[in-house]
Write a protein that holds these residues in place. Sequence first.
Motif, PDB file in Angstrom:
ATOM      1  N   ARG A  26       0.827  -1.219   0.000  1.00 38.59           N
ATOM      2  CA  ARG A  26       0.000   0.000   0.000  1.00 38.59           C
ATOM      3  C   ARG A  26       0.856   1.261   0.000  1.00 38.59           C
ATOM      4  O   ARG A  26       0.374   2.340  -0.372  1.00 38.59           O
TER       5      ARG A  26
ATOM      6  N   CYS B 175      -7.161  -7.194  -4.900  1.00 39.77           N
ATOM      7  CA  CYS B 175      -6.643  -7.400  -6.257  1.00 39.77           C
ATOM      8  C   CYS B 175      -6.133  -8.826  -6.394  1.00 39.77           C
ATOM      9  O   CYS B 175      -6.112  -9.599  -5.434  1.00 39.77           O
TER      10      CYS B 175
ATOM     11  N   LYS C 280     -11.290 -10.119 -10.239  1.00 45.85           N
ATOM     12  CA  LYS C 280     -10.416  -8.988  -9.961  1.00 45.85           C
ATOM     13  C   LYS C 280      -9.185  -9.050 -10.869  1.00 45.85           C
ATOM     14  O   LYS C 280      -8.627 -10.131 -11.129  1.00 45.85           O
TER      15      LYS C 280
ATOM     16  N   SER D 272       1.297  -2.565  -7.345  1.00 47.28           N
ATOM     17  CA  SER D 272       1.937  -2.217  -6.070  1.00 47.28           C
ATOM     18  C   SER D 272       2.509  -3.462  -5.397  1.00 47.28           C
ATOM     19  O   SER D 272       3.586  -3.414  -4.786  1.00 47.28           O
TER      20      SER D 272
ATOM     21  N   GLU E 186     -10.203  -2.409 -13.909  1.00 46.69           N
ATOM     22  CA  GLU E 186     -10.554  -1.604 -12.744  1.00 46.69           C
ATOM     23  C   GLU E 186      -9.283  -0.956 -12.175  1.00 46.69           C
ATOM     24  O   GLU E 186      -8.374  -1.659 -11.731  1.00 46.69           O
ATOM     25  N   PRO E 187      -9.190   0.380 -12.184  1.00 44.94           N
ATOM     26  CA  PRO E 187      -7.916   1.034 -11.844  1.00 44.94           C
ATOM     27  C   PRO E 187      -7.399   0.717 -10.451  1.00 44.94           C
ATOM     28  O   PRO E 187      -6.198   0.445 -10.282  1.00 44.94           O
ATOM     29  N   GLU E 188      -8.245   0.763  -9.441  1.00 53.38           N
ATOM     30  CA  GLU E 188      -7.773   0.573  -8.074  1.00 53.38           C
ATOM     31  C   GLU E 188      -7.206  -0.831  -7.876  1.00 53.38           C
ATOM     32  O   GLU E 188      -6.127  -1.010  -7.280  1.00 53.38           O
TER      33      GLU E 188
ATOM     34  N   ASN F 209      -3.908  -1.227  -9.869  1.00 51.24           N
ATOM     35  CA  ASN F 209      -2.808  -0.596  -9.142  1.00 51.24           C
ATOM     36  C   ASN F 209      -2.402  -1.417  -7.924  1.00 51.24           C
ATOM     37  O   ASN F 209      -1.229  -1.422  -7.531  1.00 51.24           O
ATOM     38  N   GLY F 210      -3.355  -2.126  -7.337  1.00 55.45           N
ATOM     39  CA  GLY F 210      -3.027  -3.022  -6.222  1.00 55.45           C
ATOM     40  C   GLY F 210      -2.090  -4.133  -6.651  1.00 55.45           C
ATOM     41  O   GLY F 210      -1.107  -4.442  -5.964  1.00 55.45           O
TER      42      GLY F 210
END
Length: 446
Positions: free
Chosen positions: A203, A268, A351, A237, A228-230, A233-234
């Motif tokens: 995070r 994710c 996801k 990351s 799905e962007p979030e 990005n997970g």
Amino acid sequence: MNTSDIRIGFAPIARPTFDLELAQELTAQVYDGISPRFNVIGSPELIMDGAAIDACITELSAADIDMILMLQSTFADSTMILQLARAIDVPLLMWALPEERVGGRLRINSFCGINLAAHGLRRAGLRYDYIYAAADEEAAFKKLHSFAVAARVKKRLAGTRIGRLGEHPDGFDTCRVNHQALKAQLGVEVAQIELEGFFARAREAKPETVDSIAADLNERLDGFAEMEPEATNGTLSAYVALDELVKEEKLTGMAVRCWPEFFTDLGCSACGAMSLLSDALTPSSCEADVNGTITQLILQWVSGEPAFGSDLVSFDVDGDEAVLWHCGLAPLSMADADVQPAATIHSNRQKPLLMQFPLKPGRVTIARLSEATGEFRLVIGGGEMLKAPPAFMGTSGTIRFDSGAAAVMDALLREGLEHHISLVYGDHQDALESLARILDLSVLRL
């Protein structure tokens, strides 16, 4: 694997009562044959007494060699080879030379020499392998190549650290880890990493680093911008955090508990992160499968290319085909060049980020460091990855095994093998066979 940096200690052993002129000529042929292929430590000068073997041991001990090639230039008793093998703990390959049957003097008696040596080594509990071939025989150099590659892999395994992120899922005994046996038999250490701390680290990944990776994947993956962007990005990351851990902890591979916590806690999929990691030559297995990661690492080292840990999910016995599949963690370099890889979502958890593509056609080697019997053994096989459309969502390939689909399916189930199998492109079965002998592992052929 590029063998020019593999360090071979060369020890030509002889006895002065045989034909030294012929022995020296043959020794020079072998030396000249191996020198362009490997980093050879030692000279073609014959070793014939205690002082010479002492000097050889001193030279080779200081050279950080990967293996010893003992050439039986003529017959000799086992004293010098036993002294050498006891002094330097590296894989040992002995080479005996045939000679012409001309009805006259037995000029070098090389085979009898390695026969005597083999007995002494066996009685002493020391492992070895051998070649019996002419000094210029290409098959001998091929076997030496396989043995040398295996010797280097054995050396690299000693001290290797595999990161284990979380625990294997309940009921997945195929992914259990035997810390003590791995350390004792292979020299591999497992570093345990807890999920909660890792998620906190993911995070905190720098947004600019994540954005840079996303921009690259947007060029390489169809449909990436629609994910799905979030959640995407997970995944990226998580890749950044895994890559940082690998560097900080000096890890050579990762075994990741990819579900359910990646979906429920981080929101994710882990698959895309592991695909990127494996493609960058840090092999990664899902479901915290340490032995799977070690298998991939071995395949990567013998081939110089990324490896893929997969499930065998479908057999067509009549068509003599099977399907290797996983959710979407195969290295992107394995994609069929005629098909644009795509971004996708997990088929069950819905996801992102996963990779979707069929595996490229070509020769493949499959393997598994298996513990199905309670002891380690190496499962080895080969086949041809066929040019075929995707069998299922994610990453998949249709394979035709050398031994046939029916035989592989039968072995998989009757032997109770693990559900993960690893693959790499190229034919590397000889090197794996040599590695199994060096590590004293039994072999199961698929």
